[in-house]
Motif scaffolding. Structure first.
Motif, PDB file in Angstrom:
ATOM      1  N   LEU A   1       2.588   0.476 -11.443  1.00  0.00           N
ATOM      2  CA  LEU A   1       3.062   0.071 -12.771  1.00  0.00           C
ATOM      3  C   LEU A   1       4.135  -1.007 -12.622  1.00  0.00           C
ATOM      4  N   THR A   2       5.138  -0.708 -11.802  1.00  0.00           N
ATOM      5  CA  THR A   2       6.163  -1.716 -11.525  1.00  0.00           C
ATOM      6  C   THR A   2       6.549  -1.650 -10.055  1.00  0.00           C
ATOM      7  N   GLY A   3       7.071  -2.756  -9.560  1.00  0.00           N
ATOM      8  CA  GLY A   3       7.566  -2.785  -8.183  1.00  0.00           C
ATOM      9  C   GLY A   3       6.557  -3.348  -7.199  1.00  0.00           C
ATOM     10  N   GLU A   4       6.950  -3.389  -5.935  1.00  0.00           N
ATOM     11  CA  GLU A   4       6.098  -3.945  -4.889  1.00  0.00           C
ATOM     12  C   GLU A   4       5.969  -2.977  -3.712  1.00  0.00           C
ATOM     13  N   ILE A   5       4.762  -2.969  -3.164  1.00  0.00           N
ATOM     14  CA  ILE A   5       4.428  -2.087  -2.053  1.00  0.00           C
ATOM     15  C   ILE A   5       3.895  -2.919  -0.900  1.00  0.00           C
ATOM     16  N   LYS A   6       4.246  -2.543   0.307  1.00  0.00           N
ATOM     17  CA  LYS A   6       3.607  -3.211   1.436  1.00  0.00           C
ATOM     18  C   LYS A   6       2.739  -2.225   2.193  1.00  0.00           C
ATOM     19  N   LEU A   7       1.633  -2.731   2.725  1.00  0.00           N
ATOM     20  CA  LEU A   7       0.796  -1.955   3.631  1.00  0.00           C
ATOM     21  C   LEU A   7       1.079  -2.505   5.014  1.00  0.00           C
ATOM     22  N   ASN A   8       1.458  -1.649   5.949  1.00  0.00           N
ATOM     23  CA  ASN A   8       1.843  -2.185   7.260  1.00  0.00           C
ATOM     24  C   ASN A   8       1.520  -1.225   8.399  1.00  0.00           C
ATOM     25  N   ASN A   9       1.753  -1.733   9.594  1.00  0.00           N
ATOM     26  CA  ASN A   9       1.693  -0.924  10.813  1.00  0.00           C
ATOM     27  C   ASN A   9       2.928  -1.232  11.634  1.00  0.00           C
ATOM     28  N   TYR A  10       3.370  -0.251  12.400  1.00  0.00           N
ATOM     29  CA  TYR A  10       4.456  -0.504  13.341  1.00  0.00           C
ATOM     30  C   TYR A  10       3.911  -0.439  14.756  1.00  0.00           C
ATOM     31  N   HIS A  11       4.124  -1.486  15.510  1.00  0.00           N
ATOM     32  CA  HIS A  11       3.706  -1.481  16.911  1.00  0.00           C
ATOM     33  C   HIS A  11       4.635  -0.561  17.689  1.00  0.00           C
ATOM     34  N   SER A  12       4.198  -0.210  18.889  1.00  0.00           N
ATOM     35  CA  SER A  12       4.996   0.743  19.665  1.00  0.00           C
ATOM     36  C   SER A  12       6.384   0.198  19.993  1.00  0.00           C
ATOM     37  N   ASP A  13       6.524  -1.134  20.052  1.00  0.00           N
ATOM     38  CA  ASP A  13       7.847  -1.697  20.325  1.00  0.00           C
ATOM     39  C   ASP A  13       8.687  -1.799  19.052  1.00  0.00           C
ATOM     40  N   GLY A  14       8.177  -1.250  17.954  1.00  0.00           N
ATOM     41  CA  GLY A  14       8.935  -1.245  16.718  1.00  0.00           C
ATOM     42  C   GLY A  14       8.686  -2.453  15.833  1.00  0.00           C
ATOM     43  N   LYS A  15       7.936  -3.423  16.356  1.00  0.00           N
ATOM     44  CA  LYS A  15       7.683  -4.609  15.546  1.00  0.00           C
ATOM     45  C   LYS A  15       6.690  -4.291  14.434  1.00  0.00           C
ATOM     46  N   GLU A  16       6.923  -4.935  13.305  1.00  0.00           N
ATOM     47  CA  GLU A  16       6.107  -4.624  12.145  1.00  0.00           C
ATOM     48  C   GLU A  16       5.016  -5.661  11.929  1.00  0.00           C
ATOM     49  N   PHE A  17       3.839  -5.198  11.552  1.00  0.00           N
ATOM     50  CA  PHE A  17       2.816  -6.118  11.079  1.00  0.00           C
ATOM     51  C   PHE A  17       2.442  -5.742   9.656  1.00  0.00           C
ATOM     52  N   ILE A  18       2.610  -6.696   8.732  1.00  0.00           N
ATOM     53  CA  ILE A  18       2.296  -6.427   7.333  1.00  0.00           C
ATOM     54  C   ILE A  18       0.839  -6.769   7.063  1.00  0.00           C
ATOM     55  N   GLN A  19       0.113  -5.825   6.520  1.00  0.00           N
ATOM     56  CA  GLN A  19      -1.299  -6.053   6.207  1.00  0.00           C
ATOM     57  C   GLN A  19      -1.448  -6.732   4.853  1.00  0.00           C
ATOM     58  N   ASN A  20      -0.610  -6.289   3.917  1.00  0.00           N
ATOM     59  CA  ASN A  20      -0.764  -6.782   2.566  1.00  0.00           C
ATOM     60  C   ASN A  20       0.459  -6.403   1.742  1.00  0.00           C
ATOM     61  N   ILE A  21       0.713  -7.175   0.704  1.00  0.00           N
ATOM     62  CA  ILE A  21       1.788  -6.828  -0.220  1.00  0.00           C
ATOM     63  C   ILE A  21       1.188  -6.737  -1.613  1.00  0.00           C
ATOM     64  N   LEU A  22       1.422  -5.602  -2.268  1.00  0.00           N
ATOM     65  CA  LEU A  22       0.782  -5.332  -3.557  1.00  0.00           C
ATOM     66  C   LEU A  22       1.831  -5.196  -4.647  1.00  0.00           C
ATOM     67  N   SER A  23       1.430  -5.560  -5.876  1.00  0.00           N
ATOM     68  CA  SER A  23       2.379  -5.440  -6.984  1.00  0.00           C
ATOM     69  C   SER A  23       1.672  -4.928  -8.241  1.00  0.00           C
ATOM     70  N   THR A  24       2.342  -5.092  -9.374  1.00  0.00           N
ATOM     71  CA  THR A  24       1.880  -4.503 -10.638  1.00  0.00           C
ATOM     72  C   THR A  24       0.371  -4.642 -10.861  1.00  0.00           C
ATOM     73  N   ASP A  25      -0.239  -3.535 -11.262  1.00  0.00           N
ATOM     74  CA  ASP A  25      -1.673  -3.442 -11.578  1.00  0.00           C
ATOM     75  C   ASP A  25      -2.580  -3.396 -10.354  1.00  0.00           C
ATOM     76  N   ASP A  26      -2.036  -3.522  -9.176  1.00  0.00           N
ATOM     77  CA  ASP A  26      -2.860  -3.327  -7.979  1.00  0.00           C
ATOM     78  C   ASP A  26      -3.006  -1.831  -7.721  1.00  0.00           C
ATOM     79  N   SER A  27      -4.147  -1.456  -7.163  1.00  0.00           N
ATOM     80  CA  SER A  27      -4.290  -0.068  -6.720  1.00  0.00           C
ATOM     81  C   SER A  27      -4.081  -0.040  -5.211  1.00  0.00           C
TER      82      SER A  27
END
Length: 198
Positions: A38-64
């Motif tokens: 409804l409101t706000g932003e969400i990220k879909l991500n993974n964390y590598h074993s060394d702690g580094k982040e990989f973002i798959q996607n960023i979603l916002s209003t009206d996204d499922s």
DNA sequence: TCATTAAAGTTAT
DNA sequence: ATAACTTTAATGA
């Protein structure tokens, strides 16, 4: 694109609030719900074993979120985490199926949404896998810009921090910044009070 | 070419 | 004030 809110409420969806940093679900968890933002932003991500982040996607209003996982028995291959304060509609998997039964036209909508996602995923993988740093960045920004109507240059503000952009392209942040600067010099983008206009 | 480290400047909370 | 983010520079694979 989104499912009508009233329909969701009628079949038993509930409103949930999350704070920035909260997990909506975690990698390896079992998908049990349909989520719609409804409101706000969400990220879909993974964390590598060394702690580094990989973002798959960023979603916002009206996204499922993670709806593609509701049709398999597989565990989530990624985390979903709130970037900002968020409110989501949450519907159990069984109610979600019931809703699809009651409204078969939703299947078509869902298919279209999934096709769209898949298309973007292919493009993203293509651009992240086989190009030099600046080309990667260019492609990723191009992809994001395609979602707005105005395609003229420097009208699209990249809605990401440098760090998020780095996590999305798989580059380190310093390289990301240098590449941005280089692209600015080449007039491929403009920087206006620290925001990237593409 | 790009990651890493360190150090410092800037913005947001 | 403190944490989070951004930038620059030096070094090395």
């Amino acid at each position: 694109m989104p499912i009508n809110k009233n329909h969701l409420y009628e079949i038993g969806a509930v409103l949930e609030k999350y704070n920035a940093g909260d997990y909506i679900f975690r990698e390896n968890g079992t998908p049990q719900f349909y989520y719609q933002i409804l409101t706000g932003e969400i990220k879909l991500n993974n964390y590598h074993s060394d702690g580094k982040e990989f973002i798959q996607n960023i979603l916002s209003t009206d996204d499922s979120i993670g709806e593609s996982l509701l049709f398999t028995e597989k565990a989530y291959p990624m985390n979903a985490r709130a970037l900002t304060e968020c409110s989501l509609l949450k519907l159990s998997k069984t109610s979600f199926y019931k809703l699809l039964e009651l409204q078969p036209q939703l299947y078509l909508m869902l298919c279209k949404a999934l096709s769209e996602r898949l298309y973007k995923k292919y493009i993203l993988i293509k651009s992240v896998s086989c190009h030099s740093a600046s080309e990667r960045q260019n492609e990723v920004m191009q992809l994001m810009k395609q979602e707005q109507d105005n395609q003229s240059p420097f009208t699209f503000e990249i809605p990401l921090t440098r760090q998020q952009l780095a996590s999305l392209t798989g580059l380190c942040i310093e390289t990301t910044i240098r590449t941005i600067k280089k692209m600015e010099r080449q007039k491929l983008l403009r920087i206006e009070n620290r925001k990237i206009m593409y």
